[in-house]
Write a protein that holds these residues in place. Structure first.
Motif, PDB file in Angstrom:
ATOM      1  N   LEU A  46       0.829  -1.206   0.000  1.00  0.00           N
ATOM      2  CA  LEU A  46       0.000   0.000   0.000  1.00  0.00           C
ATOM      3  C   LEU A  46       0.857   1.247   0.000  1.00  0.00           C
ATOM      4  CD1 LEU A  46      -2.555  -1.056   2.769  1.00  0.00           C
ATOM      5  CD2 LEU A  46      -2.783  -1.343   0.297  1.00  0.00           C
ATOM      6  N   ALA A  47       0.395   2.273  -0.698  1.00  0.00           N
ATOM      7  CA  ALA A  47       1.046   3.579  -0.658  1.00  0.00           C
ATOM      8  C   ALA A  47       0.575   4.287   0.601  1.00  0.00           C
ATOM      9  CB  ALA A  47       0.682   4.389  -1.897  1.00  0.00           C
ATOM     10  N   CYS A  48       1.521   4.972   1.230  1.00  0.00           N
ATOM     11  CA  CYS A  48       1.205   5.632   2.490  1.00  0.00           C
ATOM     12  C   CYS A  48       1.972   6.947   2.556  1.00  0.00           C
ATOM     13  CB  CYS A  48       1.616   4.722   3.640  1.00  0.00           C
ATOM     14  SG  CYS A  48       1.368   5.448   5.266  1.00  0.00           S
ATOM     15  N   PRO A  49       1.298   8.041   2.942  1.00  0.00           N
ATOM     16  CA  PRO A  49       2.037   9.292   3.105  1.00  0.00           C
ATOM     17  C   PRO A  49       3.037   9.160   4.251  1.00  0.00           C
ATOM     18  CG  PRO A  49      -0.251   9.564   3.781  1.00  0.00           C
ATOM     19  CD  PRO A  49      -0.111   8.179   3.244  1.00  0.00           C
ATOM     20  N   VAL A  50       4.194   9.749   4.060  1.00  0.00           N
ATOM     21  CA  VAL A  50       5.202   9.723   5.119  1.00  0.00           C
ATOM     22  C   VAL A  50       4.593  10.334   6.382  1.00  0.00           C
ATOM     23  CG1 VAL A  50       7.453  10.609   5.833  1.00  0.00           C
ATOM     24  CG2 VAL A  50       7.132   9.780   3.502  1.00  0.00           C
ATOM     25  N   GLY A  60       2.194   8.847   8.007  1.00  0.00           N
ATOM     26  CA  GLY A  60       0.856   8.291   8.157  1.00  0.00           C
ATOM     27  C   GLY A  60       0.865   6.796   8.390  1.00  0.00           C
ATOM     28  N   GLU A  61       2.039   6.238   8.638  1.00  0.00           N
ATOM     29  CA  GLU A  61       2.151   4.789   8.789  1.00  0.00           C
ATOM     30  C   GLU A  61       1.297   4.258   9.933  1.00  0.00           C
ATOM     31  OE1 GLU A  61       6.001   6.440   7.171  1.00  0.00           O
ATOM     32  OE2 GLU A  61       4.773   6.905   8.892  1.00  0.00           O
ATOM     33  N   SER A  62       1.319   4.926  11.049  1.00  0.00           N
ATOM     34  CA  SER A  62       0.571   4.456  12.215  1.00  0.00           C
ATOM     35  C   SER A  62      -0.932   4.420  11.930  1.00  0.00           C
ATOM     36  CB  SER A  62       0.862   5.357  13.416  1.00  0.00           C
ATOM     37  OG  SER A  62       0.120   4.941  14.532  1.00  0.00           O
TER      38      SER A  62
END
Length: 126
Positions: free
Chosen positions: A20-24, A26-28
């Motif tokens: 999945l793509a995730c904004p830096v 925003g992982e949590s």
């Protein structure tokens, strides 16, 4: 216009890997969402009545959407009660109630964007 920085995260949902793509930063939040989806899907699978992954995914998404809808209604009722208490002279309907607070709307928009990106790759949910 600069695109926000994103990174790829590999996750497991119901035993299957997804990238999945995730904004830096925003992982949590993404991992929390993955955990909720995985739990919802596994609960449906473990009940034994539904076996097809796509049906399990649809039922889980409907359950999560229903829970979100209930929380929104509770929040709106709470907000309305607080607003009424703070403004006793306000006439009913004289203020605008947004359906979602900005933080929740932002989270919903981001989840929808990620879902669209994931589904766009092959057009299949699972």
């Amino acid at each position: 216009m600069n695109k926000p920085a994103t990174k790829q995260i590999e996750v497991q949902i119901m035993g299957q890997s997804y990238l999945l793509a995730c904004p830096v930063g925003g992982e949590s939040a993404l991992l929390d969402a993955v955990e909720r989806v995985d739990t919802a899907m596994c609960r449906i699978r473990d009940a034994g009545k539904v076996k097809a992954r796509d049906r399990i995914a649809v039922l889980a998404s409907l359950n999560l959407a229903f829970e979100l809808s209930q929380k929104e209604a509770e929040f709106q009722a709470s907000s309305f009660a607080q607003t009424e208490a703070a403004l006793p002279s306000a006439e009913p309907g004289s203020f605008d109630n947004d359906p979602l607070d900005p933080q929740t709307q932002s989270r919903v928009d981001e989840l929808m964007r990620r879902l669209d990106q994931t589904l766009d790759k092959d057009g299949r949910l699972i």
